[in-house]
Design a protein around this motif. Structure first.
Motif, mmCIF file in Angstrom:
data_model
loop_
_atom_site.group_PDB
_atom_site.id
_atom_site.type_symbol
_atom_site.label_atom_id
_atom_site.label_comp_id
_atom_site.label_asym_id
_atom_site.label_seq_id
_atom_site.Cartn_x
_atom_site.Cartn_y
_atom_site.Cartn_z
ATOM 1 N N ASN A 153 47.290 -47.098 -36.410
ATOM 2 C CA ASN A 153 45.949 -47.702 -36.334
ATOM 3 C C ASN A 153 45.733 -48.176 -34.900
ATOM 4 N N GLU A 154 44.623 -48.860 -34.673
ATOM 5 C CA GLU A 154 44.278 -49.267 -33.304
ATOM 6 C C GLU A 154 45.259 -50.301 -32.742
ATOM 7 N N LYS A 155 46.030 -50.959 -33.604
ATOM 8 C CA LYS A 155 47.010 -51.931 -33.097
ATOM 9 C C LYS A 155 48.151 -51.252 -32.348
ATOM 10 N N ASP A 156 48.396 -50.004 -32.679
ATOM 11 C CA ASP A 156 49.437 -49.244 -31.974
ATOM 12 C C ASP A 156 48.842 -48.651 -30.704
ATOM 13 N N SER A 157 48.352 -49.514 -29.842
ATOM 14 C CA SER A 157 47.526 -49.072 -28.715
ATOM 15 C C SER A 157 48.305 -48.304 -27.651
#
Length: 536
Positions: free
Chosen positions: A139-143
């Motif tokens: 998801n976006e947290k795994d940037s």
């Protein structure tokens, strides 16, 4: 209408569009297509071209016969994830942090050459196994993580269905992906008018196998060449034949791809590269730095530019693939981190065979972590240097068990039996030596470890090893006679140790230059973990 039928109908329409754009395709003829085919766990000797008598690989044999066969191709690692990391980055796995380690995360900064081909107006895609196992962004947290597989966008929706009349699979362990039909779908519906790069990543011959599937496939146990590090009996021969069945499956789909490209007039403008990511999934092969772990099949066919019918003995590395492919396609390296491999285009275009480029004296490989097999997920770090004639292995932590700990802990924290043998003497593969894939061969060797005739094979597979091992691979392809300390080979040993150290320093291997020499054991593993007691 099932998925296969609906895809086939859309493929027909895609084919008409392809014909309509044929003039553009012709205009692109100066830019070659690339079909990259990679099997999963296949040692170098196991092709018909290499002389194997117990399997048939007509597609590989054609590529090798009409193209350039490399007799000394060394994988990036004896395990899939780090080896594939080397292929797409042109860097040794120890240069890629967690993005070179089994079941860890793929960071955005390790740009694969496939991205650059895509930016250079190539149509790119893949079917089957890509660059894995790695954890990609969830998801976006795994940037900081890459969102998609480093092997390209997947096309694997066309599948075989169990109990369907069209299910032609030859063994129960073979996966459901219909590689050829997905490749054809890509050509007809995705490729358009562009030159293409397509990654065909079979999941075969990775285990599990259907035991005794060889019987249904008409195999003959007497035809098997049993490696010298295995006992020669019916269990081992049958296991090797089940492995052969899956190699033939990989080759069958490659054969269909070659035939299809020929039918549509694209084969002669397609560079075909065929290899495997590491060696056979058996004891002392896969996950080991020996010949049957790191030495893989490798052939390249492109008759209009690469004089065929040649066997080249120059050692080549998986690190050489990315710079070679980028040069072949006229693609700049902008965006990629510096590569350690060197293009082998000069060898491919040469008319010579045997040793072509004497400057390529050595190639390098390594391993860290494979399966979860030791206390706190510790690996078994190795670095390898290989010439045409010799292999030197540096076992960096010789105090550790090379195939994994001989005892695991159960879910309550209690010690499981030594060597994974229960009270009845039956072997449980998940209980011990878990860097070796579960198999009849492994179980036979472990269950009979105390038999004086089997004990040498057990020790070769699992016993602790010295810090350095040196092998004369021309005369000892099974790597059974360690020559370190032998005065007759002292100069060779000294030179190879020096060359290995120099390359590891040059490529900033943390095991040599630090600052944290144990950093590889700290990377998070995203696949399941096993528990082991606090021993080496």
């Amino acid at each position: 209408m099932n998925l296969f039928s609906s895809v086939m109908l859309s493929s027909i329409g895609g084919g008409l569009l392809l014909c309509a754009g044929n003039s553009t395709v012709k205009a692109e003829k100066s830019r070659p297509n690339i079909l990259f085919a990679i099997s999963d766990d296949q040692s170098y000797v196991h092709t018909g071209f290499a002389g194997s008598r117990f399997l048939k690989t007509p597609a590989f044999d054609r590529v090798a016969r009409e193209g350039v066969y490399f007799s000394n191709c060394i994988a990036g690692s004896p395990g899939c994830a780090p080896s594939r990391s080397t292929i797409v980055t042109g860097r040794y796995h120890w240069q890629n942090e967690q993005s070179g380690q089994h079941a860890s995360s793929w960071m955005k900064k390790y740009v694969p050459f496939i991205d650059l081909l895509d930016a250079n107006d190539y149509a790119t895609g893949r079917t089957g196994k890509g660059v894995s196992p790695f954890q990609y962004a969830r998801n976006e947290k795994d940037s900081l993580w890459r969102a998609t597989d480093a092997g390209g966008i997947e096309h694997s929706k066309i599948r075989y269905l169990k109990n369907d009349s069209s299910d032609e699979r030859t063994a129960g362990g073979i996966g459901p992906v219909n590689y050829f039909e997905n490749f054809k779908y890509f050509i007809r519906n995705v490729r358009g008018d562009k030159p293409f790069f397509f990654w065909y990543g079979a999941n075969e011959p990775h285990r599990d196998y259907e035991r005794d599937s060889w019987k249904r496939n008409g195999k003959n146990p007497e035809s098997v060449e049993v490696p010298g590090f295995f006992p020669d009996n019916a269990v081992i021969r049958g296991d090797i034949l089940d492995y052969a069945v899956e190699i033939e499956w990989f080759d069958l789909h490659l054969q269909r791809m070659l035939t299809y490209l020929e039918e549509i007039g694209e084969l002669e403008n397609t560079i075909v590269i065929v290899t495997a990511d590491n060696g056979m999934p058996f004891p002392r092969a896969k996950a080991n730095g020996y010949e049957h772990g790191i030495h893989v099949p490798f052939a390249v066919r492109f008759p209009k530019d690469f004089p065929g019918g040649r066997v080249v003995d120059d050692p080549v590395s998986f690190a050489d693939l990315a710079p070679t492919i980028l040069e072949l396609t006229g693609t700049k390296t902008d965006g990629m981190l510096p590569m350690s491999g060197k293009s082998i285009l000069n060898i491919l275009k040469s008319k010579k065979q045997g040793t072509v480029d004497k400057s390529k004296k050595y190639v390098f490989a390594g391993r860290e972590r494979h399966s979860s097999s030791r206390y706190q997920n510790w690996g078994y770090p190795q670095r390898m240097i290989r010439s045409e004639e010799f292999l030197l292995i540096w076992n960096i932590k010789p105090e550790r068990w090379p195939a994994g700990a001989p005892q695991a802990l159960d879910s309550t924290g209690e010690l499981l039996p030594m060597y994974g043998l229960d009270k009845d003497g039956k072997h449980h593969s998940e209980w011990a030596f878990t860097d070796i894939d579960s198999s009849p061969s492994k179980s036979f060797i472990v269950e009979n470890w105390n038999d004086e005739n089997i004990r040498p094979f057990f020790d070769w597979a699992v016993a602790k090893r010295p810090e350095y091992e040196l092998f004369d691979i021309k005369n000892d392809p099974f790597c059974l006679k360690n020559l370190t300390g032998n005065m007759a080979f002292a100069d060779i040993e000294l030179e190879m140790k020096s060359a290995l150290t120099e390359e590891l320093k040059k490529t900033q291997d943390p095991r040599i230059v630090g600052p944290d020499k144990e950093v590889f054991d700290s990377y998070i593993r995203y696949s399941p973990l096993r528990e082991f007691p606090k021993t080496e």
